[in-house]
Design an enzyme around this catalytic site. Structure first.
Site, mmCIF file in Angstrom:
data_model
loop_
_atom_site.group_PDB
_atom_site.id
_atom_site.type_symbol
_atom_site.label_atom_id
_atom_site.label_comp_id
_atom_site.label_asym_id
_atom_site.label_seq_id
_atom_site.Cartn_x
_atom_site.Cartn_y
_atom_site.Cartn_z
ATOM 1 N N ASP A 168 9.351 2.034 1.217
ATOM 2 C CA ASP A 168 10.464 2.982 1.079
ATOM 3 C C ASP A 168 11.518 2.785 2.151
ATOM 4 O O ASP A 168 12.580 3.409 2.096
ATOM 5 C CB ASP A 168 9.950 4.435 1.135
ATOM 6 C CG ASP A 168 9.147 4.788 -0.093
ATOM 7 O OD1 ASP A 168 8.526 5.862 -0.112
ATOM 8 O OD2 ASP A 168 9.120 3.965 -1.024
ATOM 9 N N ARG A 199 17.671 13.231 -4.727
ATOM 10 C CA ARG A 199 16.276 13.488 -5.133
ATOM 11 C C ARG A 199 15.400 13.618 -3.894
ATOM 12 O O ARG A 199 14.392 14.305 -3.896
ATOM 13 C CB ARG A 199 15.732 12.334 -5.986
ATOM 14 C CG ARG A 199 16.362 12.189 -7.344
ATOM 15 C CD ARG A 199 15.706 11.088 -8.137
ATOM 16 N NE ARG A 199 14.249 11.243 -8.159
ATOM 17 C CZ ARG A 199 13.428 10.307 -8.610
ATOM 18 N NH1 ARG A 199 13.903 9.166 -9.046
ATOM 19 N NH2 ARG A 199 12.127 10.498 -8.619
ATOM 20 N N LYS A 207 8.969 14.765 1.399
ATOM 21 C CA LYS A 207 9.056 14.944 -0.058
ATOM 22 C C LYS A 207 7.751 14.514 -0.731
ATOM 23 O O LYS A 207 7.230 15.222 -1.595
ATOM 24 C CB LYS A 207 10.202 14.108 -0.608
ATOM 25 C CG LYS A 207 10.135 13.857 -2.114
ATOM 26 C CD LYS A 207 11.260 13.019 -2.633
ATOM 27 C CE LYS A 207 10.979 11.548 -2.582
ATOM 28 N NZ LYS A 207 10.212 10.965 -3.706
ATOM 29 N N ASN A 208 7.206 13.356 -0.312
ATOM 30 C CA ASN A 208 6.060 12.802 -1.042
ATOM 31 C C ASN A 208 4.741 13.493 -0.714
ATOM 32 O O ASN A 208 3.758 13.305 -1.399
ATOM 33 C CB ASN A 208 5.974 11.296 -0.800
ATOM 34 C CG ASN A 208 7.143 10.590 -1.481
ATOM 35 O OD1 ASN A 208 7.810 11.174 -2.333
ATOM 36 N ND2 ASN A 208 7.417 9.364 -1.084
ATOM 37 N N ARG A 230 5.406 0.647 -12.435
ATOM 38 C CA ARG A 230 4.781 1.920 -12.057
ATOM 39 C C ARG A 230 3.599 2.306 -12.977
ATOM 40 O O ARG A 230 3.593 3.344 -13.626
ATOM 41 C CB ARG A 230 5.796 3.065 -12.044
ATOM 42 C CG ARG A 230 7.097 2.822 -11.312
ATOM 43 C CD ARG A 230 7.002 2.558 -9.833
ATOM 44 N NE ARG A 230 6.551 3.624 -8.985
ATOM 45 C CZ ARG A 230 7.347 4.521 -8.397
ATOM 46 N NH1 ARG A 230 8.609 4.506 -8.644
ATOM 47 N NH2 ARG A 230 6.845 5.442 -7.590
ATOM 48 N N CYS A 239 11.916 6.471 -10.178
ATOM 49 C CA CYS A 239 12.859 5.379 -9.860
ATOM 50 C C CYS A 239 12.472 4.111 -10.615
ATOM 51 O O CYS A 239 11.320 3.786 -10.700
ATOM 52 C CB CYS A 239 12.742 5.070 -8.371
ATOM 53 S SG CYS A 239 13.703 6.168 -7.398
HETATM 54 C C1 EPZ Z 1 4.383 6.760 -3.936
HETATM 55 O O1 EPZ Z 1 4.579 6.232 -5.227
HETATM 56 C C2 EPZ Z 1 5.739 7.278 -3.500
HETATM 57 N N1 EPZ Z 1 6.193 8.305 -4.455
HETATM 58 C C3 EPZ Z 1 6.748 6.136 -3.460
HETATM 59 O O2 EPZ Z 1 7.935 6.661 -2.904
HETATM 60 C C4 EPZ Z 1 6.246 5.043 -2.518
HETATM 61 O O3 EPZ Z 1 7.131 3.949 -2.591
HETATM 62 C C5 EPZ Z 1 4.845 4.606 -2.961
HETATM 63 O O4 EPZ Z 1 3.958 5.744 -3.009
HETATM 64 C C6 EPZ Z 1 4.245 3.588 -1.992
HETATM 65 O O5 EPZ Z 1 4.181 4.136 -0.710
HETATM 66 C C7 EPZ Z 1 5.668 9.543 -4.357
HETATM 67 O O6 EPZ Z 1 4.845 9.812 -3.509
HETATM 68 C C8 EPZ Z 1 6.181 10.553 -5.355
HETATM 69 P P1 EPZ Z 1 1.559 3.675 -5.448
HETATM 70 P P2 EPZ Z 1 3.274 5.816 -6.117
HETATM 71 O O7 EPZ Z 1 0.668 4.242 -6.506
HETATM 72 O O8 EPZ Z 1 2.174 6.746 -5.795
HETATM 73 C C9 EPZ Z 1 0.542 -0.093 -8.129
HETATM 74 C C10 EPZ Z 1 10.187 7.243 -2.787
HETATM 75 O O9 EPZ Z 1 11.166 6.520 -2.584
HETATM 76 N N2 EPZ Z 1 -0.227 0.860 -8.959
HETATM 77 O O10 EPZ Z 1 1.103 3.708 -4.038
HETATM 78 O O11 EPZ Z 1 3.727 5.677 -7.516
HETATM 79 C C11 EPZ Z 1 2.043 0.154 -8.227
HETATM 80 O O12 EPZ Z 1 2.600 -0.507 -9.335
HETATM 81 C C12 EPZ Z 1 9.105 6.761 -3.726
HETATM 82 O O13 EPZ Z 1 9.988 8.353 -2.240
HETATM 83 C C13 EPZ Z 1 -1.023 0.351 -9.979
HETATM 84 O O14 EPZ Z 1 -1.075 -0.857 -10.204
HETATM 85 O O15 EPZ Z 1 2.982 4.386 -5.525
HETATM 86 C C14 EPZ Z 1 2.549 -0.411 -6.930
HETATM 87 O O16 EPZ Z 1 2.690 -1.803 -7.061
HETATM 88 C C15 EPZ Z 1 9.463 5.463 -4.417
HETATM 89 N N3 EPZ Z 1 -1.750 1.237 -10.733
HETATM 90 C C16 EPZ Z 1 1.409 -0.129 -5.944
HETATM 91 O O17 EPZ Z 1 0.258 0.140 -6.753
HETATM 92 C C17 EPZ Z 1 -1.732 2.586 -10.502
HETATM 93 O O18 EPZ Z 1 -2.429 3.333 -11.211
HETATM 94 C C18 EPZ Z 1 1.646 1.081 -5.046
HETATM 95 O O19 EPZ Z 1 1.958 2.176 -5.881
HETATM 96 C C19 EPZ Z 1 -0.899 3.075 -9.460
HETATM 97 C C20 EPZ Z 1 -0.170 2.193 -8.695
#
Ligand code: EPZ
Length: 439
Positions: A312, A404, A29-30, A129, A124
């Site tokens: 995840d 989802r 999905k991701n 986020r 979610c």
């Molecule tokens: C992706 O989310 C996935 N979603 C998430 O999967 C997954 O948990 C996550 O990556 C981590 O592997 C999709 O791909 C659609 P991140 P993403 O940016 O990209 C912080 C699922 O269950 N951060 O890697 O939003 C953030 O707060 C979902 O399929 C910032 O601070 O995750 C977090 O603490 C849930 N500033 C950390 O980085 C930013 O601009 C990792 O977030 C972006 C992120």
């Protein structure tokens, strides 16, 4: 609805059966969400195979159709996309708020049209986020980015390669900057990049369209801007998290499952933890077999960016450790609100104490069926595993959240011997319970 039966949307589950047999894993999905967005960066047609048929990808496709993207679906898992007729870059609000991955449309539209207006992402509620790293990357290559009326508005005269050091390892920001910079003038370097398999998949997809991206899967990704991208046919990688969820289903129910159509390398941290708590894991070319013999034992888990243990998979591990002997700990280092399944599983008799970003789990002999609610996508899937292992019948609300990211989840579980039904009214729940009592 007939009187006495209101519309509900639940899983009804009779626990106690060990899941055994084979299950086919779908496309990731991701990876698919980002690939769908990136596909509009060429005016030629792109064919994407092994596309998961889940709510998030379907919502994104509806939103893309809303800005004029031509979409054909020759079959359930194949999508043909043509972005040549995109008539505006302002995405419809109501659709997009439903999914976080909508922010990939910013990187794609900015990279191709030098402008984009997309509502701030939903998704979610597992944490705040933020998207500051996405905006940092867009600004670094020359875009003017502002947030107004709940939308992100990005505009650029031109896009020029830059050297970007990510403050946090972010999957979404890494992918978004890949897309926004792949047709910028000159070189872009992303330091402290995310290394998840789906980041690599998006880079490979963009390269199949003529981009020049090197180093995806390492901390440093180098992008040489190209003048345009062309059509391609591409197959999405298998879903690491769907695979991991079924691996843990074997552990939690004491079963024996052959999980097919996977890339074992992507599952190494999950396999390692399962072996640590007493499961047998056998790796083959494109499948893994997970068996549990005897009681599960305790362990410590800390979620980390890939190749660490995936956030995840944290709720699914929490369910398994609830049934393990002794005391285990899980530290969630990625998101600040990812223990929402704990309140629900406590209704089933689990013994978990959350202190800050750590859960202290004291294993119990057995869980008991209860009426519970899916708090988010992965917590919901974990609660299904708990219900499959519990004594008695459980009902789980808000299963749309689970759908989802999991295609035919209840059907795949039934094929493995699990007793689960999607019920849409209270009469159906009563019938399910009566049948379960008869078992
Ligand atoms: C992706 O989310 C996935 N979603 C998430 O999967 C997954 O948990 C996550 O990556 C981590 O592997 C999709 O791909 C659609 P991140 P993403 O940016 O990209 C912080 C699922 O269950 N951060 O890697 O939003 C953030 O707060 C979902 O399929 C910032 O601070 O995750 C977090 O603490 C849930 N500033 C950390 O980085 C930013 O601009 C990792 O977030 C972006 C992120």
């Amino acid at each position: 609805m007939k009187s006495g039966t209101e519309k509900i949307y639940q899983y009804a589950i009779q626990g106690g059966n060990a899941l055994t047999g084979e299950v086919e894993i779908g496309g990731a999905k991701n990876a698919a969400l980002a690939i769908l967005a990136a596909a509009i960066m060429t005016d030629e047609t792109v064919t994407i195979e092994n596309m998961p048929d889940v709510r998030d990808t379907n919502v994104l496709l509806d939103a893309m159709a809303g800005i004029g993207v031509m979409i054909e679906r020759p079959d359930r898992h194949t999508v043909k996309i043509n972005g040549s007729m995109v008539r505006n870059v302002n995405i419809e609000h109501d659709l997009i708020r439903k999914i976080r991955a909508s922010y990939y449309l910013i990187g794609a539209l900015l990279g191709k049209y030098y402008e984009a207006e997309v509502p701030l992402p939903g998704g979610c509620n597992i944490g705040s986020r933020p998207i500051d790293q996405h905006l940092k990357g867009f600004r670094a290559i020359g875009a003017n980015v502002r947030i107004e009326h709940g939308s992100i508005i990005a505009k650029a005269e031109k896009l020029t390669g830059a050297h970007i050091y990510m403050d946090v390892v972010s999957v979404g920001a890494t992918i978004n900057i890949l897309m926004a910079s792949c047709m910028a003038e000159g070189k872009t370097i992303i330091e402290n990049a995310a290394k998840e398999p789906h980041v690599v998949d998006v880079a490979n997809f963009l390269n199949s369209m003529g981009a020049n991206i090197k180093g995806a899967g390492t901390d440093v990704i180098r992008i040489k801007g190209v003048s345009s991208l062309h059509g391609a046919t591409y197959s999405v990688i298998p879903d690491q998290i769907e695979a991991g969820t079924f691996m843990f289903a074997a552990a939690v129910t004491g079963g024996d499952i052959l999980i097919k159509n996977v890339i074992p390398k992507h599952l190494e941290s999950i396999s390692a933890k399962l072996m640590e708590i007493g499961c047998q894991v056998e790796e083959y070319d494109d499948s893994v077999r997970v068996r549990r013999n005897g009681k599960l034992s305790n362990t410590q888990i800390k979620t980390l960016p890939y190749p660490g243990f995936p956030t995840d998979m944290q709720p699914q591990a929490g369910v398994a450790l609830s049934l393990s002997e002794g005391v285990s700990t899980i530290t969630e280092s990625i998101f600040e609100n990812r223990f929402r399944y704990v309140d629900e599983i406590m209704k089933m008799g689990a013994n978990i104490k959350v202190e800050g970003n750590t859960a202290i789990i004291t294993g119990v002999e057995a869980l008991s069926g209860a009426h519970i609610t899916a708090p988010d996508l992965r917590a919901g899937a974990a609660l299904v595993l708990a219900a499959l292992a519990a004594d008695g019948v459980s009902t789980i609300d808000d299963i749309r959240l689970i759908e989802r990211g999991y295609e035919d989840f209840d059907m795949k579980i039934r094929q493995l011997g699990g007793i689960i039904e999607k019920v849409t009214d209270t009469k159906a729940v009563r019938k399910f319970r009566m049948r379960s009592r008869a078992v």
